[in-house]
Every structure is written in C-alpha cells, then in structure tokens.
Write an enzyme that holds these catalytic residues in place. Structure first.
Site, PDB file in Angstrom:
ATOM      1  N   HIS A 179      -0.128  30.808  37.626  1.00 16.56           N
ATOM      2  CA  HIS A 179      -1.029  29.884  37.331  1.00 16.56           C
ATOM      3  C   HIS A 179      -0.511  28.528  37.940  1.00 16.56           C
ATOM      4  O   HIS A 179      -0.802  27.317  37.503  1.00 16.56           O
ATOM      5  CB  HIS A 179      -1.529  29.646  36.099  1.00 16.56           C
ATOM      6  CG  HIS A 179      -1.946  30.858  35.330  1.00 16.56           C
ATOM      7  ND1 HIS A 179      -3.234  31.273  35.447  1.00 16.56           N
ATOM      8  CD2 HIS A 179      -1.338  31.865  34.846  1.00 16.56           C
ATOM      9  CE1 HIS A 179      -3.734  32.468  34.863  1.00 16.56           C
ATOM     10  NE2 HIS A 179      -2.421  33.035  34.604  1.00 16.56           N
TER      11      HIS A 179
ATOM     12  N   LYS B 236      35.846  23.916  31.813  1.00 18.78           N
ATOM     13  CA  LYS B 236      37.241  24.309  32.529  1.00 18.78           C
ATOM     14  C   LYS B 236      38.086  23.412  32.936  1.00 18.78           C
ATOM     15  O   LYS B 236      39.118  23.376  32.762  1.00 18.78           O
ATOM     16  CB  LYS B 236      36.610  25.300  33.503  1.00 18.78           C
ATOM     17  CG  LYS B 236      37.754  26.008  34.401  1.00 18.78           C
ATOM     18  CD  LYS B 236      37.446  27.007  35.610  1.00 18.78           C
ATOM     19  CE  LYS B 236      38.453  27.310  36.249  1.00 18.78           C
ATOM     20  NZ  LYS B 236      38.303  28.267  37.405  1.00 18.78           N
TER      21      LYS B 236
ATOM     22  N   GLU C 133      25.515  27.859  44.360  1.00 15.15           N
ATOM     23  CA  GLU C 133      26.718  27.364  44.173  1.00 15.15           C
ATOM     24  C   GLU C 133      27.612  28.222  44.969  1.00 15.15           C
ATOM     25  O   GLU C 133      28.654  27.924  45.505  1.00 15.15           O
ATOM     26  CB  GLU C 133      27.180  27.031  42.948  1.00 15.15           C
ATOM     27  CG  GLU C 133      28.397  25.897  42.799  1.00 15.15           C
ATOM     28  CD  GLU C 133      28.463  25.296  41.441  1.00 15.15           C
ATOM     29  OE1 GLU C 133      29.177  25.742  40.620  1.00 15.15           O
ATOM     30  OE2 GLU C 133      28.156  24.144  41.465  1.00 15.15           O
TER      31      GLU C 133
ATOM     32  N   ARG D 157      30.757  29.670  36.989  1.00 12.30           N
ATOM     33  CA  ARG D 157      29.433  30.376  37.169  1.00 12.30           C
ATOM     34  C   ARG D 157      29.750  31.889  36.944  1.00 12.30           C
ATOM     35  O   ARG D 157      28.433  32.445  36.796  1.00 12.30           O
ATOM     36  CB  ARG D 157      28.779  30.028  38.527  1.00 12.30           C
ATOM     37  CG  ARG D 157      29.443  30.433  39.605  1.00 12.30           C
ATOM     38  CD  ARG D 157      28.810  29.578  40.837  1.00 12.30           C
ATOM     39  NE  ARG D 157      29.454  29.973  42.107  1.00 12.30           N
ATOM     40  CZ  ARG D 157      30.764  28.765  42.428  1.00 12.30           C
ATOM     41  NH1 ARG D 157      30.939  28.085  41.682  1.00 12.30           N
ATOM     42  NH2 ARG D 157      31.174  29.326  43.676  1.00 12.30           N
TER      43      ARG D 157
HETATM   44  O1  F6P Z   1      29.080  21.950  39.602  1.00  8.85           O
HETATM   45  C1  F6P Z   1      30.273  21.939  39.838  1.00  8.85           C
HETATM   46  C2  F6P Z   1      31.180  22.556  38.464  1.00  8.85           C
HETATM   47  O2  F6P Z   1      32.419  22.394  38.791  1.00  8.85           O
HETATM   48  C3  F6P Z   1      30.684  24.007  38.264  1.00  8.85           C
HETATM   49  O3  F6P Z   1      31.214  25.079  39.229  1.00  8.85           O
HETATM   50  C4  F6P Z   1      31.241  24.092  36.922  1.00  8.85           C
HETATM   51  O4  F6P Z   1      30.598  25.328  36.134  1.00  8.85           O
HETATM   52  C5  F6P Z   1      30.397  22.845  36.448  1.00  8.85           C
HETATM   53  O5  F6P Z   1      30.817  21.976  37.343  1.00  8.85           O
HETATM   54  C6  F6P Z   1      31.329  22.179  35.273  1.00  8.85           C
HETATM   55  O6  F6P Z   1      32.457  22.212  35.285  1.00  8.85           O
HETATM   56  P1  F6P Z   1      33.559  22.350  34.100  1.00  8.85           P
HETATM   57  O7  F6P Z   1      33.371  23.566  33.307  1.00  8.85           O
HETATM   58  O8  F6P Z   1      34.954  22.032  34.530  1.00  8.85           O
HETATM   59  O9  F6P Z   1      33.385  20.946  33.188  1.00  8.85           O
END
Ligand code: F6P
Length: 525
Positions: free
Chosen positions: A379, A201, A348, A263
């Site tokens: 187990h 993202k 998170e 997420r």
């Molecule tokens: O763990 C932090 C975070 O920003 C998550 O919320 C996210 O899913 C992950 O890192 C990857 O972020 P990106 O998709 O921006 O690479």
C-alpha cells in the site's frame, strides 16, 4: 585474477545474459515443461527454505555463476574468514564474528567465553533483583545508548523476539543525536531504577557521547553529588580507557575487540540488551542458530550453499541487468527493523569504489538496499515494483507458523499476501484495452520461508545475510569490513559544530554552510 570482469566466467555470463534480454523472454515460462523447477532452484538448511526459482536463472546460469565464484577463489576466501586471516585488509584485521557464536566446547577464544560468562552473571543479577540502584531498588528499565552497529542489531533482535521477553526489564534504544530522542525516551523513567548501557566500540562517536552526557545529567539531576552512578552505567567498548575517563567503573565495562566490526557485533557484548530482554538461554539459542549457518556456509558446496547462491544472484543482476537496488520485504511485523539493520550491513560493507588493492573498481558494487514490512508495502511502494521502470529484485521473508496463539487463519492471509506478490511480480498481466493497466511481470524475487520466528532461526537468518554480503565482496574484490567513507562526515560535523558554538561570523566554510548557520541563528534569536 583480481578484476572479476576479466575472468572467463564473467565474459561468459555477459554473453549468457542476452538470453534473458530477448523481448519475448518470460520468467514464468521457465516453469513450463516437466522440469519441476522449484526442486532445482531452491535450497533448504534446517528450518530455512530458500526459493530462488523466480529468478533469471537456468542450469547454465548456475554453472557459470559457480564458475565465477571459483575463479574468484571463493572457497579459499571462506576458509580465510574462519581461520582469522586479515580479510579486513585496509585495517589489517580479521573479521571473526563467527568466533562469537562458536560453541563453548570448541571455541579457541577464551575472551569470548569469559565475556559470555560475565554477561550471564550480570543478566542473572538484574533478573534476580540483586543488582540494585543507588536507592536499593531493582533495575526495571535499561537504556542502550549507541548508534549503527551498536544499536541496530540489538534493537532488531529485541523487537523481533519480544515474544520471548522474560519481563524482568524493559529495553529502550537511544541512538539519534537529536535531543528529542533521549528526552522522550527518559520521560517516564526513574533514575533509581534505570540502567544505561553506553555501547560504542570506539567510545568516540559524537552521537553516543552527547547522549551519554545527557543521560548522566538526567540521572544526577539537581543533587549531583548525592547519587552514586556506579550501578547505573555500563560500557561496552574496545576503548576502556575512554569509558573509565567518562566515569564508568572498570568492573562495569564489557570488552569488544578490533576483529569484530560494528555491523557484525550483535553476537558480542553489544548483544547484552538482547540477553537482558530474552534471557541468556535464548541469547545462546540465537548464537547457536548463527553457528549452524556458519557451519553450512563453511561446508556446503557452492551451488548448495544458501548465502553463496543468494550472493551470486545479486552479483548476476548488479553486473548484467543494470540493477541498482533491491528490496527486502519481511512479511512479519516482528522483522519490521530488519531492512534498517540490513541497510547498514549491506551498504556500509559493500558501498566501496576501490578494490582491495586500492584500484578503482570497473564494475558496479554495493547496491541500494531498501524495503519495509509486508503487507504494508503493498500500500505504498509496491506500485513502483510492479509498474516502475527499474529492475528491482525483491527478497521476501515469511514464517510458516504464527508466533501468536489463535492467529493461524489471519497468518495464512499474511502468507497469501506474500506469495501472491511474488507471483504477481513474476507473471504480470496484460490488459489489451489499456496500457495504463499493463503489469509487465518478469520481476524476479527470492522467498525465504522459515518454520517459525525463534531465537535460533533468527540467528541463522541474520548470519545468512552476513555471509551473503561477504561473498559479494569476494566476487567484487572489495573489502566488506572497513568504512572509511563515514570518517569525513564525522570530522566535518565537529568543524560545523564549532562554527555554531563560536559567536562570531562562521569562517573557513563554504557559502552554503555559512548561510545555513546564519539562518539558524536568525530564527533562533
Ligand atoms: O557508521 C560508522 C560507524 O563506525 C559504524 O561502523 C559503527 O557501527 C557506528 O559508527 C558506531 O560506532 P561505535 O560503536 O564506535 O560508536
């Protein structure tokens, strides 16, 4: 009233909880009498059954928990999610993952519809072999490079629905910055038939950046200038400028939006690996299952609302029974990645210690979520669940039907294993001869039973957990959609990385970090 513990319902629950803390309380005795407890403490929605009868609950508990939800304005908060209000208040953003699975005919988000159409066209070209690599070969292997929400959801769903794979391509997931992850993944692949999806993202996550560079280096090999990368690299990102700067053709960039949290993003273009693995029709079935759960969440009364009741039970244990962790145990090998996915979704989202106003919370919030597949867990860690000193509720998940032919008898053995564990946790067993053999029982659990592991049902199940998390955040008055806590570690990793790269004595770091760096150098000489 912003502080949940200031509500009259919270105070009433505190008094009420004493009823379940009497030394002679027996969870199994809640089933005695002709009250047919199961009917009163279970919920059904389409192909899902939630059996929550093996919990510290009676009718009064349920009433008080629903009172708490109303006093925390939960109905208004649910409506706010669906209207696109800025419920991610610290970033002033909506959290509109429900819009990603809104049916085309009723969606108000043209960008979502357009992206799904682009995904469908791309998937069709890869499957038909008309999307070819630089040598004219069809693509046979897809490598998704991403981490956290850009990997866990697609990896879970692709793995869980492997029985629905169309067989056109093989999916691989690389997330860890440990170079052995991408190196071992690429060992048996060929550049001419491999396509990389850079899923990020932000397009600034160090792990993904490093792996993307490593992938390009592998792809180009020695004759760097001869291999066009155009048809071998895609990006899924909100940061198209950074993706273009990396060298991704703008036409190969699928969009993300700031109103989708990482997420919560497998329903977006982040789910492209899923669609490539199981086909677009099955991906749309996944979306439809999630949408069905959205409709349920939006419209069912609070005490008939599956995610709401699951969340209120967690709030009850977290707030009044000194509960610090819970376990999710899917009795389904196909869901072996579910605990890891839920760890990010739960921790998170709910690992927060200030409320939406920025004031320190005065109650316990996000719990530790852990677990693993059953029956393997019996187990390894089930001993602690049965005879340990902590109060650890368990969510069991199982499917009524086997997802393989001619496996019904063994599948019934799996179900017997699952149901017997939940019973043993509740009933326990007293051994008058030896205290070492005493099993206390009184351990609560939920059982989520679905009729079959299908794209639709998996979509409903995952959406159920998303909404459970949101309800808990509303009750606790915290923001489920930001994750400021991970930023410091990211920044410090660049400082330490620079200290490694600079030849001289590490400076400006604590003695421990400095000494560790020096030891690494000594052993690498
Ligand atoms: O763990 C932090 C975070 O920003 C998550 O919320 C996210 O899913 C992950 O890192 C990857 O972020 P990106 O998709 O921006 O690479």
């Amino acid at each position: 009233m912003n502080n949940p513990s200031d509500t009259s319902a919270w105070k009433a629950l505190l008094a009420h909880s004493k009823e379940f803390k009497q030394h002679d309380f027996r969870l199994s005795e809640l089933f005695q009498g002709s009250n047919n407890r199961f009917d009163s403490f279970s919920l059904r929605h389409e192909n899902l059954l939630l059996d929550y009868s093996r919990n510290y609950l009676n009718d009064e508990t349920k009433r008080l928990l629903v009172d708490l939800a109303n006093q925390r304005q939960l109905p208004e908060a649910i409506a706010a999610m669906f209207t696109g209000a800025a419920i991610n208040n610290s970033e002033q953003r909506a959290a509109l993952h429900v819009a990603l699975r809104e049916p085309v005919e009723s969606s108000e988000h043209s960008e979502v519809i357009d992206t799904l159409a682009r995904m469908e066209k791309f998937v069709g070209r890869v499957q038909a072999g008309s999307w070819t690599g630089f040598s004219g070969n069809r693509i046979t292997d897809i490598v998704n490079i991403g981490i956290g929400g850009s990997a866990l959801g697609p990896a879970l769903v692709t793995d869980a629905l492997s029985g629905f794979a169309t067989g056109h391509v093989k999916l691989h997931f690389v997330s860890n910055i440990d170079p052995s992850h991408i190196t071992t993944t690429l060992l048996d692949l060929q550049p001419e038939s491999t396509l990389f999806i850079i899923a990020s993202k932000s397009f600034s996550t160090l792990e993904t950046q490093q792996n993307a560079v490593a992938a390009r280096r592998w792809f180009l090999g020695k004759d760097e200038d001869k291999k066009p990368t155009r048809n071998h690299f895609l990006a899924i990102t909100e940061n198209s400028a950074a993706a273009t700067n990396f060298g991704i053709n703008p036409e190969n960039i699928f969009p993300l939006w700031d109103w989708i949290g990482g997420r919560y993003s497998l329903w977006s273009a982040i789910g492209l690996p899923i669609a490539l693995a199981i086909g677009m029709d099955n991906f749309r079935q996944l979306l439809a299952g999630a949408h069905a759960m959205d409709r349920h969440f939006k419209s069912a009364s609070l005490e008939s609302n599956m995610p709401v009741m699951m969340a209120l039970i967690t709030v009850w244990y977290r707030g009044f029974f000194d509960c610090h962790s819970s376990a999710v145990v899917p009795y389904s090998q196909g869901l072996k990645l579910l605990p890891a996915y839920l760890q990010q979704l739960y921790m998170e989202s709910l690992g927060k210690s200030v409320d939406v106003s920025g004031a320190a919370v005065s109650i316990g919030t996000g719990e530790v979520l852990w677990g693993g597949v059953g029956s393997d867990g019996q187990h390894s860690y089930f001993q602690l669940l049965h005879q340990g000193s902590d109060f650890i509720p368990v969510d069991f998940i199982a499917f009524a039907t086997a997802n393989l032919a001619d496996a019904e008898a063994q599948h019934r053995a799996l179900l017997a294993k699952c149901f017997s564990q939940s019973l043993a946790l509740m009933a326990g067993e007293t051994d008058p001869e030896s205290p070492h053999k005493n099993i206390a029982g009184n351990k609560p659990s939920n059982t989520l039973l679905l009729n079959a592991l299908t794209p639709y049902n998996l979509g409903s199940l995952i959406a159920l957990f998303e909404h459970k998390v949101y309800v808990q955040s509303v009750i606790w008055n915290i923001n489920a959609f930001d994750q400021w806590g991970v930023e410091l570690g990211k920044r410090l990793s660049r400082v330490v990385f620079d200290a490694f790269e600079n030849a001289g004595e590490p400076s400006g770091l604590d003695d421990s970090t400095t000494s560790l760096i020096k030891q690494v150098r000594e052993w690498n000489c």
